[in-house]
Design a protein around this motif. Structure first.
Motif, PDB file in Angstrom:
ATOM      1  N   PRO A  54      -3.009  -0.833   0.282  1.00  0.00           N
ATOM      2  CA  PRO A  54      -2.038  -1.737   0.336  1.00  0.00           C
ATOM      3  C   PRO A  54      -0.914  -1.264  -0.872  1.00  0.00           C
ATOM      4  CG  PRO A  54      -4.029  -2.113  -0.961  1.00  0.00           C
ATOM      5  CD  PRO A  54      -4.292  -0.730  -0.586  1.00  0.00           C
ATOM      6  N   THR A  80       1.741  -3.760  -2.813  1.00  0.00           N
ATOM      7  CA  THR A  80       2.204  -5.273  -3.011  1.00  0.00           C
ATOM      8  C   THR A  80       3.251  -5.356  -4.005  1.00  0.00           C
ATOM      9  OG1 THR A  80      -0.103  -5.882  -2.540  1.00  0.00           O
ATOM     10  CG2 THR A  80       1.021  -7.590  -3.765  1.00  0.00           C
ATOM     11  N   GLN A  94       5.862  -8.678  -5.690  1.00  0.00           N
ATOM     12  CA  GLN A  94       5.958 -10.470  -5.870  1.00  0.00           C
ATOM     13  C   GLN A  94       7.107 -10.548  -6.568  1.00  0.00           C
ATOM     14  OE1 GLN A  94       2.114 -10.826  -8.034  1.00  0.00           O
ATOM     15  NE2 GLN A  94       3.297 -10.955 -10.020  1.00  0.00           N
ATOM     16  N   ARG A 130       4.164 -13.603  -3.091  1.00  0.00           N
ATOM     17  CA  ARG A 130       3.333 -12.159  -3.059  1.00  0.00           C
ATOM     18  C   ARG A 130       3.429 -11.717  -1.639  1.00  0.00           C
ATOM     19  NH1 ARG A 130      -1.169 -13.425  -5.893  1.00  0.00           N
ATOM     20  NH2 ARG A 130       0.104 -12.943  -7.764  1.00  0.00           N
ATOM     21  N   THR A 175       2.504  -8.215   0.813  1.00  0.00           N
ATOM     22  CA  THR A 175       1.554  -6.965   0.685  1.00  0.00           C
ATOM     23  C   THR A 175       1.715  -6.295   2.171  1.00  0.00           C
ATOM     24  OG1 THR A 175      -0.079  -7.896  -0.627  1.00  0.00           O
ATOM     25  CG2 THR A 175      -0.836  -6.178   0.844  1.00  0.00           C
ATOM     26  N   TYR A 176       2.103  -4.997   2.056  1.00  0.00           N
ATOM     27  CA  TYR A 176       2.098  -4.153   3.305  1.00  0.00           C
ATOM     28  C   TYR A 176       0.671  -3.346   3.150  1.00  0.00           C
ATOM     29  CZ  TYR A 176       6.065  -3.990   6.495  1.00  0.00           C
ATOM     30  OH  TYR A 176       6.874  -4.034   7.406  1.00  0.00           O
ATOM     31  N   GLU A 177      -0.117  -3.581   4.091  1.00  0.00           N
ATOM     32  CA  GLU A 177      -1.357  -2.694   3.981  1.00  0.00           C
ATOM     33  C   GLU A 177      -1.463  -1.716   5.113  1.00  0.00           C
ATOM     34  OE1 GLU A 177      -6.147  -3.794   4.157  1.00  0.00           O
ATOM     35  OE2 GLU A 177      -4.658  -5.319   4.713  1.00  0.00           O
ATOM     36  N   ARG A 231       7.495   0.798  -1.805  1.00  0.00           N
ATOM     37  CA  ARG A 231       7.626  -0.229  -2.785  1.00  0.00           C
ATOM     38  C   ARG A 231       9.165  -0.698  -3.241  1.00  0.00           C
ATOM     39  NH1 ARG A 231       3.839   1.536  -5.947  1.00  0.00           N
ATOM     40  NH2 ARG A 231       2.529  -0.187  -5.357  1.00  0.00           N
TER      41      ARG A 231
END
Length: 172
Positions: A15, A17, A19, A125, A127-129, A149
């Motif tokens: 992941p 993440t 935010q 928030r 997230t790219y998993e 990121r």
């Protein structure tokens, strides 16, 4: 409609993440960001292309099930499906079928957005998993992650700026 999920509990994923806080209330941030025109916020950030357009969207992007194909500036594309949607709170989607370098790194990605109350505003928030291909996890977790990121931070910043401006100036 049954959606075949890319990632399950037994999968090893990586992941990433990011935010950002927004002055918008969670429901407003959700309402403005979820259907945002991806081409206006996903601009190229080296080494990744921006999104040029969306093709083949099957239905309104507001409930689980619809599919579409993001078209990237470099001529590549991906298959995207909305998999979850809790109005005003969160949504998730999965991307597969990449025709760019990601096809050599991951079998797909699960994206998830959460809009959490933060005083009078929202903590967004995202997230790219990644589900890395066998033997490629070290690349995704290592040299790839900080570059991705940075791409996400730039896109999220554009989304927050655009959505806050849209609420301030609804006719614009």
């Amino acid at each position: 409609m049954t959606i075949k999920l890319l990632i399950g509990a037994a999968d090893h994923t990586i992941p990433i993440t990011v935010q950002q806080r927004s002055t918008l209330a969670p429901a407003d941030a959700f309402r403005l960001i979820m259907p945002i025109d991806l081409a206006t916020v996903f601009k190229p950030v080296w080494p990744f292309p921006g999104i040029r357009s969306i093709a083949n969207q099957t239905e309104t992007w507001d409930h689980p099930g619809p599919t579409r194909n993001p078209q990237f500036d470099d001529g590549s594309q991906a298959d995207e499906q909305l998999t979850e949607c809790v109005d005003g709170v969160s949504f998730a989607y999965q991307l597969t079928g990449f025709t760019n370098v990601l096809a050599n790194l991951a079998s797909g990605v699960r994206g998830e957005w959460n809009f959490n109350p933060d005083g009078a505003g929202t903590l967004i928030r995202w997230t790219y998993e990644f589900k890395p291909l066998p033997g490629r996890g070290w690349i995704v977790a290592g040299p790839f992650a900080p570059l991705w990121r940075r791409y996400m931070v730039a896109a999220l910043d554009r989304m927050v700026q655009s959505s806050e401006a849209a609420l301030r100036n609804p006719a614009a």
